[in-house]
Motif scaffolding. Structure first.
Motif, PDB file in Angstrom:
ATOM      1  N   ALA A 126       9.189  -7.301   4.004  1.00 16.52           N
ATOM      2  CA  ALA A 126       8.403  -8.008   3.361  1.00 16.52           C
ATOM      3  C   ALA A 126       7.810  -9.230   4.336  1.00 16.52           C
ATOM      4  CB  ALA A 126       8.972  -8.681   1.914  1.00 16.52           C
ATOM      5  N   ALA A 127       8.835  -9.855   4.862  1.00 11.54           N
ATOM      6  CA  ALA A 127       8.734 -10.870   5.885  1.00 11.54           C
ATOM      7  C   ALA A 127       7.743 -10.581   6.988  1.00 11.54           C
ATOM      8  CB  ALA A 127      10.000 -11.551   6.396  1.00 11.54           C
ATOM      9  N   ILE A 128       7.893  -9.361   7.630  1.00 11.51           N
ATOM     10  CA  ILE A 128       7.478  -8.798   8.952  1.00 11.51           C
ATOM     11  C   ILE A 128       6.084  -8.220   8.401  1.00 11.51           C
ATOM     12  CG2 ILE A 128       7.263  -7.650  10.871  1.00 11.51           C
ATOM     13  CD1 ILE A 128      10.625  -8.020  10.749  1.00 11.51           C
ATOM     14  N   TYR A 129       6.120  -7.483   7.515  1.00 12.01           N
ATOM     15  CA  TYR A 129       4.546  -6.739   7.321  1.00 12.01           C
ATOM     16  C   TYR A 129       4.141  -7.061   6.138  1.00 12.01           C
ATOM     17  CZ  TYR A 129       7.238  -4.031  11.217  1.00 12.01           C
ATOM     18  OH  TYR A 129       7.722  -3.467  12.219  1.00 12.01           O
ATOM     19  N   GLN A 130       4.486  -7.864   5.252  1.00 16.08           N
ATOM     20  CA  GLN A 130       3.811  -8.021   3.731  1.00 16.08           C
ATOM     21  C   GLN A 130       3.265  -6.966   3.374  1.00 16.08           C
ATOM     22  OE1 GLN A 130       2.355 -10.059   6.826  1.00 16.08           O
ATOM     23  NE2 GLN A 130       4.380 -11.111   6.656  1.00 16.08           N
ATOM     24  N   HIS A 131       2.036  -6.885   3.067  1.00 12.71           N
ATOM     25  CA  HIS A 131       1.240  -5.801   2.378  1.00 12.71           C
ATOM     26  C   HIS A 131       1.769  -4.407   3.055  1.00 12.71           C
ATOM     27  CE1 HIS A 131      -1.504  -3.844  -0.335  1.00 12.71           C
ATOM     28  NE2 HIS A 131      -2.131  -3.193   0.809  1.00 12.71           N
ATOM     29  N   ASN A 132       1.720  -4.426   4.262  1.00 15.51           N
ATOM     30  CA  ASN A 132       2.061  -3.112   4.979  1.00 15.51           C
ATOM     31  C   ASN A 132       3.331  -2.667   4.615  1.00 15.51           C
ATOM     32  OD1 ASN A 132      -0.686  -2.975   5.842  1.00 15.51           O
ATOM     33  ND2 ASN A 132      -0.006  -4.151   7.602  1.00 15.51           N
ATOM     34  N   ALA A 133       4.314  -3.497   4.086  1.00 12.55           N
ATOM     35  CA  ALA A 133       5.438  -2.896   3.637  1.00 12.55           C
ATOM     36  C   ALA A 133       5.612  -2.293   2.269  1.00 12.55           C
ATOM     37  CB  ALA A 133       6.453  -4.174   3.878  1.00 12.55           C
ATOM     38  N   VAL A 134       4.500  -2.492   1.494  1.00 10.92           N
ATOM     39  CA  VAL A 134       4.765  -2.188  -0.048  1.00 10.92           C
ATOM     40  C   VAL A 134       5.176  -0.845  -0.250  1.00 10.92           C
ATOM     41  CG1 VAL A 134       3.409  -1.873  -1.929  1.00 10.92           C
ATOM     42  CG2 VAL A 134       2.967  -3.747  -0.723  1.00 10.92           C
ATOM     43  N   ILE A 135       4.652   0.255   0.419  1.00 10.97           N
ATOM     44  CA  ILE A 135       5.118   1.669   0.380  1.00 10.97           C
ATOM     45  C   ILE A 135       6.781   1.883   0.659  1.00 10.97           C
ATOM     46  CG2 ILE A 135       4.999   4.063   1.190  1.00 10.97           C
ATOM     47  CD1 ILE A 135       1.729   3.153   1.275  1.00 10.97           C
ATOM     48  N   TRP A 136       6.869   1.152   1.766  1.00  7.59           N
ATOM     49  CA  TRP A 136       8.277   1.280   2.156  1.00  7.59           C
ATOM     50  C   TRP A 136       9.315   0.568   1.337  1.00  7.59           C
ATOM     51  CZ3 TRP A 136       9.465   4.892   5.586  1.00  7.59           C
ATOM     52  CH2 TRP A 136       8.658   5.120   6.519  1.00  7.59           C
ATOM     53  N   MET A 137       8.882  -0.371   0.668  1.00  6.14           N
ATOM     54  CA  MET A 137       9.650  -1.311  -0.305  1.00  6.14           C
ATOM     55  C   MET A 137       9.877  -0.545  -1.625  1.00  6.14           C
ATOM     56  SD  MET A 137       8.270  -5.165   0.427  1.00  6.14           S
ATOM     57  CE  MET A 137       9.338  -5.973  -0.680  1.00  6.14           C
TER      58      MET A 137
END
Length: 167
Positions: free
Chosen positions: A16-27
């Protein structure tokens, strides 16, 4: 499960801290794996109101322009002026941690939980700001004082809420 939960939460935080929206699928994937592996699915789901409480607090702080969370054009938060999806997933990861890697908070006195919140709550958001996941809209000192006051109450409240929701 406690070790996976700890790793899952830390991974979600960094994503979340590094990729914000691009992390949603991984999170989302990490949280899905947590729920698939968890032996306490019902208890974990019962803790989701903690995520709602945290999002409410973050939304209020955003409305009062203490912080501004980084969003993307693909994020529904741009349309609705709500906190971003990645932050909602991060709050879910934190909420379920009260059944696993943060369960030890129930065994210490609330004043110590409050002290932990006072220090680690603002530190987490400040670190997020260093990764450009959010922008401080006030001075660093005002931000740290505001978040220290909020988290010295919020962490014990979440701990108590988790214990009540699990009964």
């Amino acid at each position: 499960m406690t070790a996976y939960n700890l790793i899952c939460f830390q991974a979600c935080w960094f994503l979340a801290a590094i990729y914000q929206h691009n992390a949603v699928i991984w999170m989302f994937g990490l949280l899905l794996i947590h729920f698939l592996l968890s032996h306490s699915k019902r208890s974990d789901f019962r803790l989701l109101p903690i995520a709602v409480l945290g999002l409410f607090v973050d939304q209020i702080l955003s409305i009062f322009q203490i912080v501004q969370f980084k969003t993307s054009q693909l994020d529904f938060s741009v349309i609705n002026n709500l906190v971003p999806i990645w932050l909602a997933l991060l709050w879910i990861a934190l909420a379920i941690s009260f059944n696993h890697s943060l369960a030890w908070l129930n065994r210490i006195k609330l004043r110590y939980v409050s002290l932990l919140g006072l220090v680690f709550g603002p530190a987490s958001y400040y670190a997020g700001a260093q990764f450009n996941a959010l922008t401080l809209s006030v001075s660093e000192l005002n931000f740290l004082i505001t978040y220290a006051c909020i988290w010295s109450v919020l962490l014990p409240l979440c701990t108590l809420l988790a214990s009540r929701l699990n009964k």
